[in-house]
Every structure is written in structure tokens, then in C-alpha cells.
Design a protein around this motif. Structure first.
Motif, PDB file in Angstrom:
ATOM      1  N   VAL A   1      36.805 -61.161 106.938  1.00  0.00           N
ATOM      2  CA  VAL A   1      36.770 -61.216 108.400  1.00  0.00           C
ATOM      3  C   VAL A   1      35.663 -60.295 108.906  1.00  0.00           C
ATOM      4  O   VAL A   1      35.657 -59.094 108.612  1.00  0.00           O
ATOM      5  CB  VAL A   1      38.123 -60.808 109.015  1.00  0.00           C
ATOM      6  N   ASN A   2      34.723 -60.862 109.664  1.00  0.00           N
ATOM      7  CA  ASN A   2      33.620 -60.083 110.238  1.00  0.00           C
ATOM      8  C   ASN A   2      34.120 -59.408 111.514  1.00  0.00           C
ATOM      9  O   ASN A   2      34.065 -59.972 112.605  1.00  0.00           O
ATOM     10  CB  ASN A   2      32.435 -61.011 110.536  1.00  0.00           C
ATOM     11  N   VAL A   3      34.615 -58.189 111.381  1.00  0.00           N
ATOM     12  CA  VAL A   3      35.210 -57.475 112.516  1.00  0.00           C
ATOM     13  C   VAL A   3      34.167 -57.207 113.590  1.00  0.00           C
ATOM     14  O   VAL A   3      34.459 -57.265 114.789  1.00  0.00           O
ATOM     15  CB  VAL A   3      35.858 -56.159 112.030  1.00  0.00           C
ATOM     16  N   TRP A   4      32.947 -56.910 113.183  1.00  0.00           N
ATOM     17  CA  TRP A   4      31.867 -56.605 114.133  1.00  0.00           C
ATOM     18  C   TRP A   4      31.646 -57.768 115.090  1.00  0.00           C
ATOM     19  O   TRP A   4      31.519 -57.573 116.303  1.00  0.00           O
ATOM     20  CB  TRP A   4      30.592 -56.284 113.360  1.00  0.00           C
ATOM     21  N   CYS A   5      31.632 -58.980 114.576  1.00  0.00           N
ATOM     22  CA  CYS A   5      31.423 -60.161 115.430  1.00  0.00           C
ATOM     23  C   CYS A   5      32.634 -60.436 116.314  1.00  0.00           C
ATOM     24  O   CYS A   5      32.483 -60.889 117.451  1.00  0.00           O
ATOM     25  CB  CYS A   5      31.115 -61.386 114.571  1.00  0.00           C
ATOM     26  N   LEU A   6      33.844 -60.171 115.807  1.00  0.00           N
ATOM     27  CA  LEU A   6      35.035 -60.374 116.625  1.00  0.00           C
ATOM     28  C   LEU A   6      34.970 -59.537 117.901  1.00  0.00           C
ATOM     29  O   LEU A   6      35.418 -59.963 118.969  1.00  0.00           O
ATOM     30  CB  LEU A   6      36.289 -59.992 115.839  1.00  0.00           C
ATOM     31  N   ARG A   7      34.398 -58.340 117.807  1.00  0.00           N
ATOM     32  CA  ARG A   7      34.378 -57.408 118.937  1.00  0.00           C
ATOM     33  C   ARG A   7      33.044 -57.381 119.665  1.00  0.00           C
ATOM     34  O   ARG A   7      32.887 -56.624 120.636  1.00  0.00           O
ATOM     35  CB  ARG A   7      34.713 -56.004 118.424  1.00  0.00           C
ATOM     36  N   LEU A   8      32.082 -58.174 119.215  1.00  0.00           N
ATOM     37  CA  LEU A   8      30.721 -58.074 119.744  1.00  0.00           C
ATOM     38  C   LEU A   8      30.616 -58.416 121.224  1.00  0.00           C
ATOM     39  O   LEU A   8      30.044 -57.656 122.015  1.00  0.00           O
ATOM     40  CB  LEU A   8      29.785 -58.975 118.929  1.00  0.00           C
ATOM     41  N   LEU A   9      31.126 -59.565 121.634  1.00  0.00           N
ATOM     42  CA  LEU A   9      30.895 -60.027 123.009  1.00  0.00           C
ATOM     43  C   LEU A   9      31.581 -59.135 124.047  1.00  0.00           C
ATOM     44  O   LEU A   9      30.966 -58.820 125.076  1.00  0.00           O
ATOM     45  CB  LEU A   9      31.340 -61.485 123.144  1.00  0.00           C
TER      46      LEU A   9
END
Length: 731
Positions: free
Chosen positions: A108-116
Motif C-alpha cells: 500500500v502506497n501510504v504517501w499517495c493515499l494522503r497526497l491530495l
């Protein structure tokens, strides 16, 4: 020769070298970079589910799998934005969001989940800077407002996780900035209308993220209405110009947001086309439009209900739970617990599970035949029918006997002839409440019918009251005479449908397990799905439960509460939603100061004293309308709400106060302090306050970012208020 002369003339017309001159606001660039750094640095930490990520993550997973769901807390745009970040990171939805603190797997790419959300939170800082300038205050005030937002710990925390408040605040600030840029732009500017359109789009997006966005949207409409009213009274402007301006504002600020609101749901329903856990809350027609689930059962069913049809009847109400008209080989007790007598006939209930005892046969009262004719004889609005229970061969009956749990209504039963003076009363008139003008035929899934008892004019109704143990705790069905208007508990929909071909009981029981396949197209329109989904979102009431970190609006003003978002499994590293105490206090003082100052100004103007020139007075009023008005519309409604509330609900209101504080300091410096000494003293005080805000931000940053880990004594030192819940482990 001709070509060389032409090129020579063009060279003379186009002087060389070509030079592009650009003006760059370095302060704006600097605060933007700092905002990106505070919101995006180490965004993947902690690699665990943080507070409401456990809630929003479930919806993100459903988007990835295109499974339908209902979230009664708000429209779908916010969820779609979070899902977009997950999609960009390659998330496939295969993660179980079952508890706060659960570790994300390496896939799971946590960085992308929280990016926007983090990007939206970062962009709020330059937006506040630009918005202050559009309110006609100086760059210093704009810098002060940007720094207050930049160093607000609560806004940083809320931006760095898969949550929606930062997205909402971004669109609200963008809407106000765009509108004020439109309002301040010269009439001849070609880009003026594009700013108005952007404002309308931002309003539609704000409402599409959370219904809280409606508060700021209504405020913006109020400001725009005041400006438009002033424009209408301007006699120097032509009638045509006024008409065009009014039409543009109506189109951009009213029509565009409404269309966008509908569009978010169109995209939402287009993506979520598969059956899911919330299907049961929707009508049979809605369910049948989704892949899997009910559509697999109903595929190929006959469309028109005819005499001899075998049907299951689902009640149109989804509260307390969806259920189907049901009967079984058990009678009402001779006497109820209260001592009242009953008919002792067969029980009729509403059963919340699929069952063979949910099947009924639609019979023509004038014939004994229980099979469908060739060609079928469809049933129309106003026809009188009998309903025969498929497994027990009892007719649906009602009579002047009080219902078991609702004595004001009539009992509904499966008629048994006990050779007593109680004749059968088993005729029912079909009343199709949503029939079309072109057709009055009773249709599978699409028609909602009321079954009116011919003898008593009572209507078959789900009371929703559970029966006693003798009724297996199934839901009571009654016939009620006194009903006011339309009620979903009075409506019934044919969900499963077969054309009966067996007259004998044994053959009929076997037939109930084998559907007839006749291909029929029964697609439901987008508008029908949109209206139904809106109604469900407005009427669906989730059980409100008290939460450890829930709080009341009055506690937010003085930050009497905090929320523990995350705690490391074995250390004291933790993240809290907690504000910057200094900037929070400055915000409250600014709100109080503006109100006192406005009161004094108004009283003195009433007495004929004008302390401010007209331009400064208009600027002061605009500041109050946007900032104080923004705080009011985003705070006062929560005082009236009967729901579980949290500290993060206050963040949109807080942003307006951070916008107010530096502008109010500039106003006092310019218009209230005539002495240079006092002005310098105020500048020094403002600088000291900003320094205090920074030191406070730095002090609480371990609770904002979850690092560095603090000792138990250090954590105790951060508990500035007894009401704060700071967690720590003693070693």
C-alpha cells in the motif's frame, strides 16, 4: 525576390530580441514552499491507520472495487478525491480497514493515499495570502495571515492524513478568492468572467466534498447578492450591462454549482455499478440496476405482474430493516400478554431474509385458476386481487380485530375457516402510487403499490414493531385506516417474480424454486437513482453514539479538548489533533476586538461621527462580512445540531479568524493609532506574537508529526490544560 522582401518587412515589424517580463511575488513563493514542506514532509509516517482513515479508507476500497455504498455524512466528491490518490498509488482496495493503528502492508502506497489532502492543505496557505490582498489589505497583513495558517498545528495534522477537512477548506478559500478577484477586477478585463466561473466551480466542489460547505456557499451568495444589489442601483451603468452582469452571476454562482453537484453523483453512480453491502437500503429497482446481487436473481424475470404470477413483496421502507411480506405455519395466540384476544388465525409478518415463505400468488377473485394465462392478463391500477400464500395456501386477510402490537390498527392474517362467525375478507385493491400516464400496469421492481383492503379501506402497512417470541421476533404487518399522505411503509414492490404454471400444491411448491426467464429491459434512469439516493442520504439516520473524543462547540473556542489520532504500539510516539494555543488565543481576541470595534463605529456613526473615510469603512465592512460572517456561519449551526461532533468541525471557522487577525492589526495601525510611537509599539507586539506562534508550533510539533518521541515527563509538560488527553507510557 518577393519572398525576401516579405521576410524583411516582417523582421522590421517584429523587433528583436524578444523579451518576456514577469513579476514574481517572492513572499508568496516562500510561504508556498514552506506550506508544502510542513504538509508533505515524511507524509508516509506513520505507516498505520490514523483515526478517521479507518472510516474513509473503507469507502476508498469500495471505489477501487466499484462496489456501491451510501455515506449519509456527505456528497461523494471528497471520497472520489481520496480514491483518486489511492488509484494513482496503485491501491487495489484489498486492505481491511478494521481498526485504528493497523499497520499498512508494504504493497500500500501510504504517501499517495494522503497526497491530495496534503496538497490541498498546503495550497490553503498561499490562498489566504492572496485572499487578504483581495480584501485590499497590505502584503504584510497577507504574510501574517499566511503564517498563522502555516503554523497552525491542527490544520497541519488534518492535512497530512486521508481526511477531508483540508480539501473542504481549500475549495472554500478558492471560492472566496476567485469571487473577490472578479469583484475587484476592472470591468474591461477579459479574465473577469473566468474568475466568476472559477468561484462557482469552487462552490460546487466545496458542497460536493462535505455538506458543511453549504455554510460558506450561502455566505458567498449573500456577499454577491449585496454587490449585485449595489450594481443595480448604479445609474451610471446601462440597463443591458446590469442585465448581463446579473445573468452571469446567476449562471456562475447558482446554476453551475447545482449542475456540478448533480455531476458528482453522476460520476459516483457511474463508477459504483456493482452490488454491495448497502444495497438493501435501496429500492428493488435501484438494486436491480447494479451488477450482481439482486440483478442476478431478477435477470430475465417477467416485467408485468399478471393473474397467476408468483411474487415476493418487499416493503418500500428501509427502516428499521428491509423486509418481505411473509407467512408461516404458526397462528396468533388466542390471547396476547395484555389479555386482549386475537383471531387465532395464521400469522402474517415482514421477514428480513430471503425465504421460500416470502412467495405469494396473485389470484383473480372470480376464478379458481392459479396459473398464468396465455397470453398473460396483466394487473392494472384499481384491479381487485387475492394474494394466496404459496407454501401454506392461506389467503391474505384482514378484519376488525386489533393488531397484536399496534391495537389502533387492524390485524392482518392468513385466513383459516374455523366455522365461526368470521367470514373471509381477503379482497385487496391494487393502488399503484408511481404509475405513469402512459401505462397503469403493475410492473416488477418498477411499481410501488399500496394494497387497499376492499371491506374496510385499510391499507397494508409495515408497522416495524417486532412481535413477541410467539411471532419469532419478526416485524408486525397491519392494515391501517388512518394514514396521512404518502408513507414508504405503506408501499410494496414486487421484487422476485415468476409466471406460475402449476395448479396443484405439490407441483407449485417445487415450482417456487425455478424462475421463468423472459428477457426484459428494466433499466432505471440516472435521475430516478439520483433522487432516491438523495432521499436516502437525508432520511437515513445512523445511530449516534458517544465517542471518547467527541466535544461540544463551546469547548472548541477555548480548545478545551483534543483528539488522540495515533499512538505507537510500543513507544510514546503519538499524533494529536491539537491547535496552536497562541494562534488560537489570537483568533479569539481578534473576533472579540472586531465586534467591539464595530459596535463603537456603528454607535458613533448613528450619532453623526464618521471615524473612517468611506473607503476604509467599506473595507472594514467587507472584512467583517467575510471573516466574522465566515466564522458565524461555520460555528453557529453546530450549536443547533444533535449529532456527535469533534474538534475538527471547527477548523473551517478557525481559518476565517486567522484571516481576520492581521487585517484587524493593520486597521488599528492605520486608522486608530495616530502616534508614531504607538504604531511602532504595535508592530513590535505583532512581531512578538508571531514569534510566540512559531515557538508554540515548534513546542507541539512532536504531537503534530509523531516525531521525535518524547518522554513521559516531556509529554506531561505539554498538557497545558487538565482537559487535554495526552497519552504516555512510563518506563
Amino acid at each position: 525576390m518577393f519572398l525576401s522582401n516579405s521576410l524583411g518587412r516582417r523582421a522590421q515589424m517584429l523587433p528583436l530580441p524578444l523579451v518576456v517580463t514577469a513579476r514574481v511575488d517572492l513572499i508568496l513563493v516562500l510561504v508556498s514552499l514552506l506550506a508544502l514542506w510542513t504538509r508533505l514532509s515524511h507524509l508516509g509516517y506513520p505507516s498505520a491507520v490514523v483515526f478517521d482513515e479507518v472510516y474513509y479508507g473503507q469507502f476508498v476500497s469500495l471505489y477501487m472495487k466499484r462496489v456501491f455504498f451510501i455515506d449519509d455524512s456527505g456528497p461523494p466528491l471528497g471520497h472520489m478525491i481520496l480514491a483518486l490518490g489511492a488509484y494513482l498509488g496503485g491501491f487495489d482496495g484489498n486492505f481491511l480497514w478494521n481498526r485504528i493503528g493497523a499497520e499498512y502492508p508494504s504493497t500500500v502506497n501510504v504517501w499517495c493515499l494522503r497526497l491530495l489532502p496534503a496538497l490541498c492543505g498546503a495550497l490553503c496557505v498561499p490562498l489566504v495570502y492572496l485572499l487578504t490582498l483581495e480584501l485590499r489589505f497590505s502584503h504584510l497583513s497577507a504574510l501574517g495571515a499566511a503564517l498563522l495558517l502555516l503554523l497552525e498545528n491542527s490544520l497541519i495534522v488534518q492535512s497530512r492524513f486521508m481526511l477531508l477537512e483540508s480539501v473542504l477548506i481549500f475549495f472554500v478559500l478558492l471560492a472566496f478568492f476567485s469571487y473577490l478577484r472578479f469583484h475587484n477586477a476592472p470591468t474591461s478585463s477579459w479574465s473577469r468572467c473566468s474568475w466568476l466561473l472559477l468561484s462557482g466551480v469552487s462552490c460546487g466542489a466545496a458542497v460536493g466534498v462535505k455538506y458543511m460547505g453549504v455554510f460558506s456557499y450561502l455566505l458567498l451568495l449573500g456577499v454577491a447578492s449585496a454587490h449585485t444589489w449595489k450594481l443595480i442601483g448604479d445609474r451610471t451603468v446601462s440597463h443591458m450591462h446590469v442585465l448581463v452582469q446579473c445573468a452571469c452571476r446567476l449562471a456562475c454562482l447558482v446554476v453551475v454549482p447545482i449542475l456540478l453537484y448533480v455531476f458528482w453523483f453522476y460520476v459516483h453512480l457511474s463508477i459504483l455499478n456493482r452490488s454491495g453491502p448497502h444495497d438493501q437500503l435501496m429500492s428493488s429497482a435501484f438494486q436491480a440496476s447494479l451488477q450482481g446481487g439482486l440483478s442476478r436473481i431478477t435477470q430475465g424475470q417477467p416485467l408485468e405482474v399478471a393473474y397467476g404470477s408468483q411474487v415476493t413483496l418487499r416493503n418500500s421502507a428501509s427502516q428499521p430493516i428491509p423486509c418481505w411480506l411473509h407467512s408461516h405455519k404458526a397462528n396468533y395466540p388466542i390471547r396476547y400478554e395484555s389479555g386482549r384476544g386475537s383471531s387465532h388465525q395464521q400469522q402474517i409478518t415482514c421477514y428480513p431474509f430471503k425465504d421460500v415463505n416470502n412467495w405469494w400468488i396473485v389470484k383473480d377473485p372470480g376464478r379458481q385458476q392459479l396459473v398464468v394465462d396465455t397470453p398473460p392478463r396483466p394487473i392494472r391500477h384499481g384491479d381487485v386481487i387475492q394474494l394466496l400464500h404459496g407454501m401454506t395456501s392461506r389467503f391474505l386477510n384482514s378484519h376488525d380485530v386489533a393488531a397484536p402490537m399496534s391495537p389502533h390498527a387492524q390485524e392482518v392474517s392468513g385466513y383459516i375457516d374455523f366455522n365461526v362467525s368470521m367470514p373471509a375478507q381477503n379482497l385487496w385493491r391494487v393502488d399503484i402510487s408511481n404509475r405513469g400516464a402512459e401505462s397503469e400496469v403493475w410492473k416488477t421492481i418498477l411499481s410501488e403499490v399500496r394494497l387497499v383492503h376492499v371491506n374496510t379501506s385499510a391499507v397494508l402497512k409495515l408497522s416495524g414493531v417486532p412481535l413477541s417470541d410467539w411471532g419469532f421476533r419478526q416485524l408486525e404487518v397491519v392494515a391501517e385506516k388512518l394514514f396521512k399522505g404518502h408513507s414508504s411503509s405503506l408501499g410494496w414492490t414486487v421484487e422476485e417474480h415468476r409466471y406460475g404454471t402449476s395448479q396443484e400444491q405439490k407441483e407449485r411448491e417445487a415450482e417456487l424454486h425455478s424462475p421463468t426467464h423472459i428477457d426484459v429491459d428494466r433499466k432505471i434512469s440516472f435521475w430516478a437513482k439520483f433522487v432516491e439516493l438523495q432521499w436516502k442520504m437525508l432520511t437515513l439516520k445512523q445511530e449516534e453514539s458517544e465517542h471518547k473524543y467527541s466535544s461540544g462547540p463551546l469547548e472548541w473556542i477555548t480548545m478545551e479538548t483534543n483528539i488522540a489520532y495515533w499512538l505507537h504500539a510500543s513507544t510514546n510516539a503519538q499524533i494529536h489533533l491539537i491547535g496552536n494555543p497562541v494562534s488560537w488565543g489570537v483568533a479569539n481576541l481578534s473576533l472579540l476586538a472586531y465586534q467591539l470595534l464595530a459596535t463603537v463605529y456603528l454607535l458613533r456613526r448613528r450619532r453623526g461621527f464618521k471615524d473612517l473615510p468611506d473607503g476604509a469603512w467599506d473595507q472594514f465592512l467587507s472584512l467583517g462580512c467575510v471573516c466574522v460572517g465566515g466564522w458565524l456561519v461555520n460555528f453557529v449551526p453546530f450549536l443547533l445540531m444533535d449529532k456527535t461532533l469533534f474538534l475538527y468541525h471547527y477548523l473551517p471557522a478557525l481559518c476565517y479568524l486567522h484571516l481576520l487577525s492581521p487585517a484587524l492589526v493593520e486597521h488599528a495601525h492605520t486608522h486608530l493609532l495616530s502616534s508614531v510611537t504607538y504604531q511602532r509599539a504595535m508592530c513590535m507586539c505583532a512581531s512578538a506574537i508571531l514569534l510566540s506562534v512559531f515557538l508554540s508550533y515548534q513546542t507541539f510539533s512532536p504531537l503534530t508529526y509523531g516525531r521525535p518521541e518524547l518522554s513521559a515527563n516531556q509529554l506531561q509538560g505539554l498538557k497545558w490544560k487538565e482537559t487535554w488527553d495526552i497519552l504516555y507510557r512510563r518506563r
